[in-house]
Write a protein that holds these residues in place. Structure first.
Motif: not given
Ligand code: FE2
Length: 331
Positions: A275-277, A246-249, A222-224, A193-196
């Motif tokens: 993990v995303d990077v 918070g996954h792009h913080e 703005r996606h987060p 769901l992180h990029d929902v």
């Protein structure tokens, strides 16, 4: 808000397990008169089979049944993730305090004393079935979010399998770090769901093959927040929302949307961020091929050296994905 009005009108399916024929007949009559569908079985083993087959909304179990008794059936249902939210009522003898204590330990939701009073039976089943329908509504709302997340992924041919890999790697890292089951669960859902929130980003930006303009980048970033707003009404996603927002913080404050620093970046968001990077680097992009795990590992270590990620999590992650040989020895 979640609309539960549609589901509460669905007929409630009640499973009755009792080895006494007259009790089964009485329960069947009383519950059918309330408009419920009733499945009646005569022992614990049959009850477990019937749960698998019929997915009842409420389960009434006699405590003393031959072979597998009601307590054991209850224990097994509450240990199984597929059935642990299904309400179980144990039917005990009036004075059987020890059965009740064992029943509480087995995870029973309610008790009924024999002889069962018809009003009490109706009231208990009605309240538990309301609860179960609500749980089902939440579950299906969450399932709808998962589908939405996968649909978003499907919009972008470059990210094939990204969510599934992210969920798997994030859980592996969480497990390596010794995180509790609740956190692992949140990491699994967060992986999907992180990029929902990308549902709110137009195709012209999301799928643009070239470099994004500053305006487009602002929109993408703005996606987060969009994702967090979407998930806010869902109680069952409250542990997942810190991952979504918070996954792009980054620990040095260079991330978005809030520019959080250090400890303010939630741990689970840090994990999904790493993990995303890595997954982005090891995936094919229109302008480059996929990086090898060693190259991606080196890139992560660079970002760690810049203060974006915590050393212990990056190193643990590179161990998890078998790229640990890229970690230089610390002297
Ligand atoms: Fe993202």
């Amino acid at each position: 808000m979640i609309d539960t009005t549609a589901v509460v009108t669905r007929r409630t399916r009640v499973l009755v397990a009792d080895d006494t024929e007259s009790v089964r007949a009485l329960f069947r009559k009383l519950l059918a008169a309330e408009g419920h569908d009733v499945i009646a079985v005569q022992d614990g083993a049959e009850a477990l089979e019937a749960v698998k087959k019929h997915h009842p909304d409420v389960i009434l179990l006699d405590v003393s049944m031959p072979q597998v008794d009601g307590l054991e059936v209850c224990r097994r249902l509450k240990a199984d993730p597929a059935t642990r939210l299904t309400p179980v009522v144990l039917v005990t003898g009036m004075s059987d305090m020890s059965d009740r204590i064992k029943g509480i330990e087995a995870g029973a939701d309610e008790f009924l004393s024999k002889p069962v009073h018809p009003h009490e039976l109706r009231a208990r089943v009605a309240s538990l079935s309301r609860m179960k329908h609500l749980i089902d509504a939440l579950d299906s709302a969450e399932a709808a979010f998962m589908t939405l997340a996968l649909t978003i992924e499907a919009r972008d041919p470059n990210t094939n399998g990204h969510c599934e890999r992210l969920a798997r790697h994030a859980v592996s890292l969480g497990r390596t770090l010794g995180l509790p089951a609740d956190d692992l669960n949140a990491l699994h859902r967060g992986g999907y769901l992180h990029d929902v929130g990308k549902v709110g980003i137009p195709d012209s930006v999301l799928l643009k093959p070239g470099k994004l303009t500053n305006e487009e980048m602002d929109l993408m970033r703005r996606h987060p927040e969009i994702g967090d707003t979407l998930c806010a009404p869902l109680q069952s996603l409250r542990h997942v929302r810190p991952i979504i927002i918070g996954h792009h913080e980054r620990l040095d404050g260079s991330g978005y949307p809030a520019g959080l620093k250090g400890e303010d970046v939630p741990l689970l968001a840090q994990i999904v961020g790493i993990v995303d990077v890595y997954d982005a680097l090891t995936s094919r992009r229109p302008y480059r091929g996929p990086l090898s795990s060693d190259e991606a590992g080196r890139h992560l270590l660079d970002e760690m050296a810049q203060g974006k990620f915590a050393r212990q999590y990056v190193e643990a992650f590179l161990d998890v994905v078998g790229a640990s040989e890229t970690v230089p020895a610390v002297h």
